[in-house]
Design an enzyme around this catalytic site. Structure first.
Site, mmCIF file in Angstrom:
data_model
loop_
_atom_site.group_PDB
_atom_site.id
_atom_site.type_symbol
_atom_site.label_atom_id
_atom_site.label_comp_id
_atom_site.label_asym_id
_atom_site.label_seq_id
_atom_site.Cartn_x
_atom_site.Cartn_y
_atom_site.Cartn_z
ATOM 1 C CE LYS A 1 -0.007 -1.533 4.525
ATOM 2 N NZ LYS A 1 -0.639 -2.943 5.130
ATOM 3 C CE LYS B 1 -4.294 -1.158 4.977
ATOM 4 N NZ LYS B 1 -4.262 -1.672 6.166
HETATM 5 N N1 LIG Z 1 1.546 -9.002 6.800
HETATM 6 C C1 LIG Z 1 0.531 -8.313 6.500
HETATM 7 O O1 LIG Z 1 -0.621 -9.004 7.073
HETATM 8 C C2 LIG Z 1 0.297 -7.551 5.443
HETATM 9 C C3 LIG Z 1 -1.170 -7.359 4.992
HETATM 10 C C4 LIG Z 1 -1.443 -6.421 3.959
HETATM 11 C C5 LIG Z 1 -0.345 -6.012 2.988
HETATM 12 N N2 LIG Z 1 0.841 -6.097 3.680
HETATM 13 C C6 LIG Z 1 2.019 -5.765 2.851
HETATM 14 O O2 LIG Z 1 2.692 -6.723 2.178
HETATM 15 C C7 LIG Z 1 4.171 -6.209 2.121
HETATM 16 C C8 LIG Z 1 5.004 -7.438 2.858
HETATM 17 O O3 LIG Z 1 4.428 -7.468 4.051
HETATM 18 P P1 LIG Z 1 5.089 -8.605 5.179
HETATM 19 O O4 LIG Z 1 4.244 -8.541 6.197
HETATM 20 O O5 LIG Z 1 5.263 -10.010 4.370
HETATM 21 O O6 LIG Z 1 6.575 -8.219 5.179
HETATM 22 P P2 LIG Z 1 7.808 -8.686 6.053
HETATM 23 O O7 LIG Z 1 7.441 -9.948 6.780
HETATM 24 O O8 LIG Z 1 8.599 -7.658 6.868
HETATM 25 O O9 LIG Z 1 8.489 -9.339 4.702
HETATM 26 C C9 LIG Z 1 9.400 -8.636 3.970
HETATM 27 C C10 LIG Z 1 9.957 -9.193 2.770
HETATM 28 O O10 LIG Z 1 10.532 -8.334 1.913
HETATM 29 C C11 LIG Z 1 12.009 -8.425 1.863
HETATM 30 N N3 LIG Z 1 12.534 -7.195 1.296
HETATM 31 C C12 LIG Z 1 12.513 -5.862 2.063
HETATM 32 N N4 LIG Z 1 13.230 -4.972 1.406
HETATM 33 C C13 LIG Z 1 13.538 -5.702 0.181
HETATM 34 C C14 LIG Z 1 14.097 -4.953 -0.855
HETATM 35 N N5 LIG Z 1 14.728 -3.844 -1.029
HETATM 36 N N6 LIG Z 1 14.454 -5.921 -2.026
HETATM 37 C C15 LIG Z 1 14.115 -7.229 -1.909
HETATM 38 N N7 LIG Z 1 13.632 -7.665 -0.878
HETATM 39 C C16 LIG Z 1 13.218 -6.897 -0.042
HETATM 40 C C17 LIG Z 1 12.595 -9.087 3.046
HETATM 41 O O11 LIG Z 1 13.723 -9.848 2.575
HETATM 42 P P3 LIG Z 1 14.461 -10.537 3.671
HETATM 43 O O12 LIG Z 1 13.796 -11.773 4.243
HETATM 44 O O13 LIG Z 1 15.755 -10.865 3.333
HETATM 45 O O14 LIG Z 1 14.596 -9.760 5.019
HETATM 46 C C18 LIG Z 1 11.486 -9.778 3.339
HETATM 47 O O15 LIG Z 1 11.449 -11.042 2.759
HETATM 48 C C19 LIG Z 1 4.319 -4.946 2.725
HETATM 49 O O16 LIG Z 1 4.065 -4.017 1.710
HETATM 50 C C20 LIG Z 1 2.905 -4.874 3.662
HETATM 51 O O17 LIG Z 1 2.586 -3.518 3.794
HETATM 52 C C21 LIG Z 1 1.186 -7.132 4.589
#
Ligand SMILES: NC(=O)c1ccc[n+]([C@@H]2O[C@H](COP(=O)([O-])OP(=O)(O)OC[C@H]3O[C@@H](n4cnc5c(N)ncnc54)[C@H](OP(=O)(O)O)[C@@H]3O)[C@@H](O)[C@H]2O)c1
Length: 391
Positions: free
Chosen positions: A102, A201
Protein backbone atom coordinates in the site's frame (compact mmCIF):
# COMPACT_ATOMS: atom_id res chain seq x y z
CA UNK A 1 2.24 -19.40 -15.86
CA UNK A 2 5.68 -18.74 -14.38
CA UNK A 3 5.89 -16.14 -11.66
CA UNK A 4 8.41 -14.53 -9.30
CA UNK A 5 7.77 -13.42 -5.73
CA UNK A 6 9.56 -10.27 -4.53
CA UNK A 7 9.76 -10.49 -0.73
CA UNK A 8 9.63 -13.66 1.33
CA UNK A 9 8.28 -12.51 4.69
CA UNK A 10 4.80 -13.10 6.11
CA UNK A 11 2.91 -12.49 2.86
CA UNK A 12 5.52 -13.92 0.43
CA UNK A 13 5.73 -17.16 2.40
CA UNK A 14 1.93 -17.31 2.54
CA UNK A 15 1.73 -17.01 -1.25
CA UNK A 16 4.40 -19.71 -1.64
CA UNK A 17 2.53 -22.05 0.73
CA UNK A 18 -0.89 -21.58 -0.90
CA UNK A 19 0.52 -22.09 -4.40
CA UNK A 20 2.50 -25.21 -3.48
CA UNK A 21 -0.16 -26.74 -1.22
CA UNK A 22 -2.98 -26.17 -3.76
CA UNK A 23 -0.94 -27.06 -6.83
CA UNK A 24 -2.71 -30.36 -7.57
CA UNK A 25 -6.16 -28.91 -6.86
CA UNK A 26 -5.54 -26.00 -9.20
CA UNK A 27 -4.09 -28.30 -11.88
CA UNK A 28 -7.06 -30.68 -11.70
CA UNK A 29 -9.63 -27.86 -11.78
CA UNK A 30 -8.12 -25.62 -14.42
CA UNK A 31 -5.67 -27.87 -16.29
CA UNK A 32 -2.78 -25.49 -15.79
CA UNK A 33 -0.16 -24.66 -13.20
CA UNK A 34 1.40 -21.62 -11.56
CA UNK A 35 5.16 -22.16 -11.16
CA UNK A 36 7.28 -20.05 -8.82
CA UNK A 37 10.54 -19.49 -10.72
CA UNK A 38 12.36 -17.04 -8.42
CA UNK A 39 12.03 -15.36 -5.05
CA UNK A 40 13.71 -12.02 -4.38
CA UNK A 41 14.82 -11.18 -0.83
CA UNK A 42 16.93 -8.50 0.82
CA UNK A 43 19.25 -10.83 2.70
CA UNK A 44 19.98 -14.17 1.00
CA UNK A 45 21.94 -15.38 4.03
CA UNK A 46 18.86 -15.27 6.30
CA UNK A 47 17.69 -18.70 7.55
CA UNK A 48 14.25 -19.53 6.08
CA UNK A 49 11.60 -21.89 7.44
CA UNK A 50 10.76 -23.13 3.95
CA UNK A 51 14.01 -24.93 3.03
CA UNK A 52 12.85 -25.99 -0.48
CA UNK A 53 12.62 -22.33 -1.46
CA UNK A 54 16.36 -21.81 -0.94
CA UNK A 55 17.22 -23.03 -4.46
CA UNK A 56 15.21 -20.27 -6.11
CA UNK A 57 16.03 -17.41 -3.73
CA UNK A 58 18.06 -14.50 -5.10
CA UNK A 59 18.91 -10.90 -4.24
CA UNK A 60 19.32 -9.98 -7.90
CA UNK A 61 16.20 -8.27 -9.23
CA UNK A 62 17.68 -7.86 -12.74
CA UNK A 63 17.90 -11.64 -13.05
CA UNK A 64 14.12 -11.80 -12.57
CA UNK A 65 13.42 -8.82 -14.79
CA UNK A 66 15.46 -10.23 -17.66
CA UNK A 67 13.90 -13.71 -17.48
CA UNK A 68 11.41 -13.85 -20.38
CA UNK A 69 9.70 -16.92 -18.91
CA UNK A 70 8.52 -14.97 -15.86
CA UNK A 71 5.21 -13.37 -16.87
CA UNK A 72 3.95 -12.19 -13.50
CA UNK A 73 5.59 -10.51 -10.53
CA UNK A 74 4.16 -10.72 -7.02
CA UNK A 75 5.55 -7.68 -5.18
CA UNK A 76 5.35 -8.21 -1.41
CA UNK A 77 8.51 -6.58 -0.11
CA UNK A 78 8.48 -4.31 2.92
CA UNK A 79 10.37 -1.59 1.05
CA UNK A 80 8.68 1.49 -0.40
CA UNK A 81 10.96 3.30 -2.83
CA UNK A 82 12.57 0.11 -4.11
CA UNK A 83 9.17 -1.51 -4.43
CA UNK A 84 8.05 1.38 -6.65
CA UNK A 85 11.11 0.75 -8.82
CA UNK A 86 10.44 -3.03 -8.92
CA UNK A 87 6.79 -2.51 -9.88
CA UNK A 88 7.56 0.15 -12.50
CA UNK A 89 10.34 -1.86 -14.11
CA UNK A 90 8.28 -5.05 -14.13
CA UNK A 91 5.32 -3.32 -15.81
CA UNK A 92 7.67 -1.62 -18.29
CA UNK A 93 9.10 -5.05 -19.13
CA UNK A 94 5.58 -6.23 -20.02
CA UNK A 95 5.09 -8.35 -16.90
CA UNK A 96 1.85 -8.42 -14.93
CA UNK A 97 2.18 -7.18 -11.35
CA UNK A 98 0.23 -8.16 -8.24
CA UNK A 99 1.17 -6.20 -5.12
CA UNK A 100 0.17 -5.81 -1.46
CA UNK A 101 2.40 -2.79 -0.99
CA UNK A 102 0.00 0.00 0.00
CA UNK A 103 2.82 2.45 0.76
CA UNK A 104 4.20 2.14 -2.78
CA UNK A 105 0.79 2.03 -4.49
CA UNK A 106 -0.65 5.07 -2.68
CA UNK A 107 2.36 7.20 -3.61
CA UNK A 108 2.66 6.12 -7.25
CA UNK A 109 -0.94 5.21 -8.17
CA UNK A 110 -1.26 7.54 -11.16
CA UNK A 111 2.02 6.58 -12.80
CA UNK A 112 1.61 2.85 -12.20
CA UNK A 113 -1.86 2.89 -13.78
CA UNK A 114 -0.43 4.78 -16.74
CA UNK A 115 2.39 2.32 -17.33
CA UNK A 116 0.10 -0.71 -16.93
CA UNK A 117 -2.30 0.77 -19.54
CA UNK A 118 0.55 1.57 -21.94
CA UNK A 119 1.96 -1.94 -21.60
CA UNK A 120 -1.46 -3.64 -21.65
CA UNK A 121 -0.64 -5.70 -18.57
CA UNK A 122 -2.47 -6.34 -15.32
CA UNK A 123 -1.66 -4.29 -12.24
CA UNK A 124 -3.63 -5.67 -9.31
CA UNK A 125 -3.52 -4.75 -5.64
CA UNK A 126 -6.43 -6.32 -3.77
CA UNK A 127 -4.24 -7.19 -0.75
CA UNK A 128 -3.17 -3.58 -0.26
CA UNK A 129 -6.50 -2.56 1.33
CA UNK A 130 -8.29 -4.57 4.03
CA UNK A 131 -6.00 -7.60 3.55
CA UNK A 132 -8.16 -10.61 2.92
CA UNK A 133 -11.42 -8.88 2.01
CA UNK A 134 -12.25 -8.81 -1.72
CA UNK A 135 -13.33 -5.19 -1.65
CA UNK A 136 -11.23 -3.76 -4.49
CA UNK A 137 -12.23 -6.38 -7.04
CA UNK A 138 -15.89 -5.74 -6.17
CA UNK A 139 -15.45 -1.97 -6.34
CA UNK A 140 -13.61 -2.37 -9.65
CA UNK A 141 -16.64 -4.07 -11.19
CA UNK A 142 -19.19 -1.72 -9.62
CA UNK A 143 -17.74 1.69 -10.41
CA UNK A 144 -18.38 1.19 -14.12
CA UNK A 145 -22.06 1.95 -13.47
CA UNK A 146 -22.34 3.09 -9.86
CA UNK A 147 -21.52 6.43 -8.36
CA UNK A 148 -20.11 5.63 -4.92
CA UNK A 149 -21.50 8.28 -2.56
CA UNK A 150 -20.38 7.04 0.85
CA UNK A 151 -17.63 4.75 2.06
CA UNK A 152 -16.78 3.86 5.63
CA UNK A 153 -14.24 1.38 6.82
CA UNK A 154 -12.26 -0.12 9.63
CA UNK A 155 -9.21 -0.78 7.47
CA UNK A 156 -6.34 -1.18 9.91
CA UNK A 157 -6.34 -4.47 11.81
CA UNK A 158 -3.57 -3.56 14.25
CA UNK A 159 -5.32 -0.48 15.61
CA UNK A 160 -8.63 -2.33 15.65
CA UNK A 161 -6.99 -5.04 17.77
CA UNK A 162 -5.53 -2.44 20.16
CA UNK A 163 -8.83 -0.53 20.45
CA UNK A 164 -10.80 -3.75 20.98
CA UNK A 165 -8.52 -4.75 23.85
CA UNK A 166 -8.52 -1.24 25.36
CA UNK A 167 -12.34 -1.25 25.22
CA UNK A 168 -12.27 -4.42 27.35
CA UNK A 169 -10.71 -2.26 30.05
CA UNK A 170 -7.09 -3.27 29.48
CA UNK A 171 -4.22 -0.83 29.82
CA UNK A 172 -3.04 0.61 26.48
CA UNK A 173 0.70 0.22 27.21
CA UNK A 174 0.23 -3.45 28.03
CA UNK A 175 -1.92 -4.00 24.92
CA UNK A 176 0.58 -2.27 22.62
CA UNK A 177 3.47 -4.32 24.08
CA UNK A 178 1.45 -7.51 23.58
CA UNK A 179 0.54 -6.53 20.00
CA UNK A 180 4.24 -5.99 19.23
CA UNK A 181 5.11 -9.38 20.68
CA UNK A 182 2.40 -11.10 18.63
CA UNK A 183 3.62 -9.36 15.47
CA UNK A 184 0.29 -7.49 15.18
CA UNK A 185 2.19 -4.21 15.50
CA UNK A 186 5.66 -3.68 14.05
CA UNK A 187 8.66 -2.77 16.22
CA UNK A 188 8.04 0.81 15.08
CA UNK A 189 4.24 1.02 15.24
CA UNK A 190 3.93 4.70 14.17
CA UNK A 191 2.43 3.94 10.74
CA UNK A 192 -0.48 2.08 12.28
CA UNK A 193 -0.97 3.95 15.55
CA UNK A 194 -0.71 7.42 14.01
CA UNK A 195 -3.32 6.49 11.38
CA UNK A 196 -0.92 6.77 8.41
CA UNK A 197 -1.63 3.22 7.23
CA UNK A 198 -5.41 3.74 7.29
CA UNK A 199 -5.28 7.06 5.42
CA UNK A 200 -2.97 5.49 2.81
CA UNK A 201 -5.53 2.75 2.21
CA UNK A 202 -8.33 5.32 2.08
CA UNK A 203 -6.31 7.24 -0.54
CA UNK A 204 -6.07 4.07 -2.66
CA UNK A 205 -9.82 3.42 -2.34
CA UNK A 206 -10.60 7.05 -3.19
CA UNK A 207 -8.27 7.09 -6.21
CA UNK A 208 -9.98 3.98 -7.56
CA UNK A 209 -13.48 5.32 -6.96
CA UNK A 210 -12.99 8.93 -8.03
CA UNK A 211 -10.14 8.42 -10.52
CA UNK A 212 -8.33 11.53 -9.35
CA UNK A 213 -5.00 11.84 -7.60
CA UNK A 214 -5.21 12.04 -3.80
CA UNK A 215 -2.16 12.35 -1.62
CA UNK A 216 -2.38 10.50 1.65
CA UNK A 217 -1.00 13.56 3.48
CA UNK A 218 -3.99 15.63 2.32
CA UNK A 219 -6.43 13.47 4.32
CA UNK A 220 -7.19 14.93 7.78
CA UNK A 221 -6.43 12.13 10.20
CA UNK A 222 -5.84 11.42 13.85
CA UNK A 223 -4.68 7.95 14.79
CA UNK A 224 -5.13 6.29 18.14
CA UNK A 225 -1.97 7.72 19.75
CA UNK A 226 -4.01 9.79 22.15
CA UNK A 227 -6.66 7.20 22.96
CA UNK A 228 -6.20 5.30 26.20
CA UNK A 229 -8.08 3.01 28.55
CA UNK A 230 -9.46 5.96 30.53
CA UNK A 231 -11.15 7.30 27.37
CA UNK A 232 -12.68 3.94 26.62
CA UNK A 233 -13.85 3.61 30.24
CA UNK A 234 -15.60 7.00 30.08
CA UNK A 235 -17.07 6.45 26.63
CA UNK A 236 -18.19 2.90 27.48
CA UNK A 237 -20.14 4.28 30.44
CA UNK A 238 -21.87 6.62 28.01
CA UNK A 239 -22.65 3.69 25.69
CA UNK A 240 -19.91 4.22 23.11
CA UNK A 241 -17.06 2.12 21.71
CA UNK A 242 -14.05 3.63 19.97
CA UNK A 243 -13.16 2.55 16.40
CA UNK A 244 -10.73 4.06 13.91
CA UNK A 245 -13.01 4.97 11.01
CA UNK A 246 -11.96 5.94 7.50
CA UNK A 247 -14.57 7.92 5.61
CA UNK A 248 -15.17 9.10 2.08
CA UNK A 249 -18.11 11.41 1.37
CA UNK A 250 -19.00 12.10 -2.25
CA UNK A 251 -21.68 14.44 -3.53
CA UNK A 252 -25.28 15.16 -2.61
CA UNK A 253 -26.23 11.69 -1.41
CA UNK A 254 -23.54 11.97 1.26
CA UNK A 255 -24.85 15.32 2.47
CA UNK A 256 -22.35 17.44 0.52
CA UNK A 257 -22.97 19.47 -2.63
CA UNK A 258 -22.62 17.95 -6.08
CA UNK A 259 -18.97 17.29 -6.99
CA UNK A 260 -17.80 17.95 -3.45
CA UNK A 261 -15.78 15.26 -1.70
CA UNK A 262 -14.35 14.88 1.81
CA UNK A 263 -12.07 12.27 3.33
CA UNK A 264 -10.98 11.60 6.89
CA UNK A 265 -9.55 9.05 9.31
CA UNK A 266 -10.55 9.57 12.97
CA UNK A 267 -10.99 7.55 16.12
CA UNK A 268 -14.76 7.67 16.42
CA UNK A 269 -17.10 7.04 19.36
CA UNK A 270 -19.78 4.71 18.01
CA UNK A 271 -23.07 3.87 19.63
CA UNK A 272 -25.13 1.05 18.18
CA UNK A 273 -23.29 1.04 14.86
CA UNK A 274 -22.74 -2.05 12.70
CA UNK A 275 -19.02 -1.37 13.13
CA UNK A 276 -19.36 -2.10 16.87
CA UNK A 277 -19.20 -5.82 16.16
CA UNK A 278 -15.97 -5.52 14.10
CA UNK A 279 -13.40 -6.55 16.67
CA UNK A 280 -9.78 -7.67 16.91
CA UNK A 281 -7.99 -8.24 13.62
CA UNK A 282 -11.18 -8.00 11.58
CA UNK A 283 -11.92 -5.26 9.07
CA UNK A 284 -15.10 -4.02 7.45
CA UNK A 285 -15.67 -1.74 4.49
CA UNK A 286 -19.15 -0.52 3.57
CA UNK A 287 -20.15 1.66 0.67
CA UNK A 288 -23.24 2.96 -1.10
CA UNK A 289 -23.52 2.87 -4.86
CA UNK A 290 -26.24 4.46 -6.96
CA UNK A 291 -27.59 1.09 -8.20
CA UNK A 292 -26.02 -1.55 -5.96
CA UNK A 293 -27.24 0.20 -2.79
CA UNK A 294 -25.39 -0.46 0.43
CA UNK A 295 -22.78 -3.24 0.42
CA UNK A 296 -20.76 -4.44 3.41
CA UNK A 297 -17.52 -6.40 3.26
CA UNK A 298 -16.29 -8.06 6.42
CA UNK A 299 -13.26 -10.28 6.97
CA UNK A 300 -9.68 -10.61 8.17
CA UNK A 301 -7.80 -7.39 7.57
CA UNK A 302 -4.35 -8.93 7.37
CA UNK A 303 -2.00 -11.74 8.48
CA UNK A 304 -0.42 -14.43 6.38
CA UNK A 305 -3.15 -16.49 4.73
CA UNK A 306 -5.94 -13.93 4.27
CA UNK A 307 -3.47 -11.50 2.65
CA UNK A 308 -1.78 -14.22 0.58
CA UNK A 309 -5.21 -15.44 -0.48
CA UNK A 310 -5.98 -11.97 -1.87
CA UNK A 311 -2.71 -12.17 -3.82
CA UNK A 312 -3.41 -15.60 -5.34
CA UNK A 313 -6.96 -14.47 -6.21
CA UNK A 314 -5.39 -11.57 -8.13
CA UNK A 315 -3.05 -14.03 -9.89
CA UNK A 316 -6.04 -16.14 -10.86
CA UNK A 317 -7.90 -13.10 -12.21
CA UNK A 318 -4.82 -12.06 -14.16
CA UNK A 319 -4.77 -15.46 -15.84
CA UNK A 320 -8.50 -15.60 -16.55
CA UNK A 321 -9.70 -12.00 -17.07
CA UNK A 322 -8.95 -8.90 -19.07
CA UNK A 323 -7.06 -6.12 -17.24
CA UNK A 324 -9.11 -3.49 -15.42
CA UNK A 325 -7.59 -0.01 -15.06
CA UNK A 326 -8.27 3.06 -12.95
CA UNK A 327 -6.65 5.87 -14.93
CA UNK A 328 -6.28 9.12 -13.00
CA UNK A 329 -8.21 11.87 -14.80
CA UNK A 330 -8.48 15.62 -14.52
CA UNK A 331 -9.87 16.61 -11.12
CA UNK A 332 -13.51 17.73 -11.34
CA UNK A 333 -14.15 17.58 -7.60
CA UNK A 334 -13.91 20.17 -4.86
CA UNK A 335 -12.15 18.55 -1.93
CA UNK A 336 -13.65 20.06 1.24
CA UNK A 337 -12.06 17.62 3.71
CA UNK A 338 -10.69 20.50 5.79
CA UNK A 339 -14.11 22.16 6.10
CA UNK A 340 -16.10 19.18 7.38
CA UNK A 341 -17.20 19.70 10.97
CA UNK A 342 -17.57 17.10 13.70
CA UNK A 343 -18.19 17.12 17.42
CA UNK A 344 -15.01 16.08 19.23
CA UNK A 345 -14.48 14.35 22.56
CA UNK A 346 -11.83 16.20 24.51
CA UNK A 347 -10.32 15.02 27.79
CA UNK A 348 -7.86 17.24 29.57
CA UNK A 349 -5.76 15.03 31.85
CA UNK A 350 -4.99 16.29 35.30
CA UNK A 351 -1.27 16.41 34.44
CA UNK A 352 -1.89 19.02 31.75
CA UNK A 353 -3.94 21.33 33.94
CA UNK A 354 -1.05 23.39 35.25
CA UNK A 355 -2.93 26.64 35.69
CA UNK A 356 -4.45 26.26 39.12
CA UNK A 357 -7.31 28.77 38.68
CA UNK A 358 -8.33 27.27 35.39
CA UNK A 359 -7.92 23.84 36.87
CA UNK A 360 -10.28 24.60 39.74
CA UNK A 361 -12.81 26.27 37.50
CA UNK A 362 -12.88 23.37 35.06
CA UNK A 363 -13.02 20.74 37.77
CA UNK A 364 -15.86 22.52 39.50
CA UNK A 365 -17.79 22.77 36.26
CA UNK A 366 -16.99 19.21 35.27
CA UNK A 367 -18.05 17.82 38.60
CA UNK A 368 -21.39 19.52 38.23
CA UNK A 369 -22.00 18.52 34.66
CA UNK A 370 -20.05 15.40 33.90
CA UNK A 371 -18.92 12.24 35.56
CA UNK A 372 -15.19 12.92 35.70
CA UNK A 373 -13.25 13.41 38.90
CA UNK A 374 -9.97 15.25 38.21
CA UNK A 375 -10.36 15.60 34.48
CA UNK A 376 -12.76 17.17 32.09
CA UNK A 377 -14.55 15.54 29.23
CA UNK A 378 -16.00 17.84 26.64
CA UNK A 379 -18.06 16.94 23.64
CA UNK A 380 -17.28 20.00 21.60
CA UNK A 381 -19.63 21.94 19.39
CA UNK A 382 -18.90 21.01 15.76
CA UNK A 383 -15.42 22.19 14.79
CA UNK A 384 -13.67 21.51 11.52
CA UNK A 385 -11.82 18.20 11.24
CA UNK A 386 -8.75 20.12 10.08
CA UNK A 387 -8.87 22.32 13.17
CA UNK A 388 -9.08 19.22 15.36
CA UNK A 389 -5.99 17.77 13.67
CA UNK A 390 -4.12 21.06 14.28
CA UNK A 391 -5.18 21.16 17.92
N1 LIG B 1 1.60 -8.80 6.83
C1 LIG B 1 0.36 -8.48 6.49
O1 LIG B 1 -0.62 -8.95 7.10
C2 LIG B 1 0.11 -7.57 5.33
C3 LIG B 1 -1.24 -7.28 4.98
C4 LIG B 1 -1.48 -6.45 3.88
C5 LIG B 1 -0.42 -5.91 3.18
N2 LIG B 1 0.87 -6.18 3.56
C6 LIG B 1 1.97 -5.60 2.77
O2 LIG B 1 2.69 -6.67 2.17
C7 LIG B 1 4.08 -6.32 2.06
C8 LIG B 1 4.91 -7.42 2.74
O3 LIG B 1 4.55 -7.48 4.11
P1 LIG B 1 5.15 -8.64 5.06
O4 LIG B 1 4.37 -8.56 6.31
O5 LIG B 1 5.23 -9.91 4.33
O6 LIG B 1 6.62 -8.07 5.31
P2 LIG B 1 7.84 -8.82 6.02
O7 LIG B 1 7.37 -10.03 6.74
O8 LIG B 1 8.61 -7.80 6.76
O9 LIG B 1 8.73 -9.32 4.78
C9 LIG B 1 9.30 -8.40 3.89
C10 LIG B 1 10.12 -9.14 2.86
O10 LIG B 1 10.61 -8.17 1.93
C11 LIG B 1 11.99 -8.41 1.71
N3 LIG B 1 12.60 -7.13 1.36
C12 LIG B 1 12.65 -5.98 2.08
N4 LIG B 1 13.25 -5.01 1.37
C13 LIG B 1 13.59 -5.55 0.19
C14 LIG B 1 14.25 -5.06 -0.96
N5 LIG B 1 14.65 -3.80 -1.05
N6 LIG B 1 14.43 -5.90 -2.01
C15 LIG B 1 14.03 -7.19 -1.94
N7 LIG B 1 13.39 -7.71 -0.88
C16 LIG B 1 13.18 -6.91 0.17
C17 LIG B 1 12.52 -8.97 3.01
O11 LIG B 1 13.72 -9.68 2.75
P3 LIG B 1 14.49 -10.52 3.89
O12 LIG B 1 13.61 -11.70 4.18
O13 LIG B 1 15.78 -10.90 3.29
O14 LIG B 1 14.61 -9.60 5.06
C18 LIG B 1 11.34 -9.87 3.43
O15 LIG B 1 11.46 -11.13 2.82
C19 LIG B 1 4.23 -4.94 2.70
O16 LIG B 1 4.18 -3.98 1.68
C20 LIG B 1 3.00 -4.83 3.59
O17 LIG B 1 2.59 -3.49 3.78
C21 LIG B 1 1.14 -7.00 4.62
Amino acid sequence: MKIAILGFGTVGEGVYKILTESKDLYQSRFGQSIEIEKILVHNVAKKRDIKEANQIITDNFEEILQDPNIELIVEVTSSKNQAIEYIRKSLMAGKHVVSANKAAIAVDFKELQKIAIQQNVHFKFEASVAGGIPVLSSLGRLIAFNDISLLHGIINSSTNYVLTEICKGRDETEVIAEARELGILEANPTDDIAGFDARRKLAILAMMILQIEISEQSIPSIGITQVDSRDSEILNKLGYEIKLIAELLNGEKSGLKEKQIALSVFPTALNNSKFNRVNGMMNEVTFNGSYCGELRFYGAGGSMYPTANAIVSDIYETITNKPLYFPVKENQYENISDQIESSFYIRIPDSLMVNEDLNNEIIEMAEKILLAKKEVIIFSKPISNQKAVEL
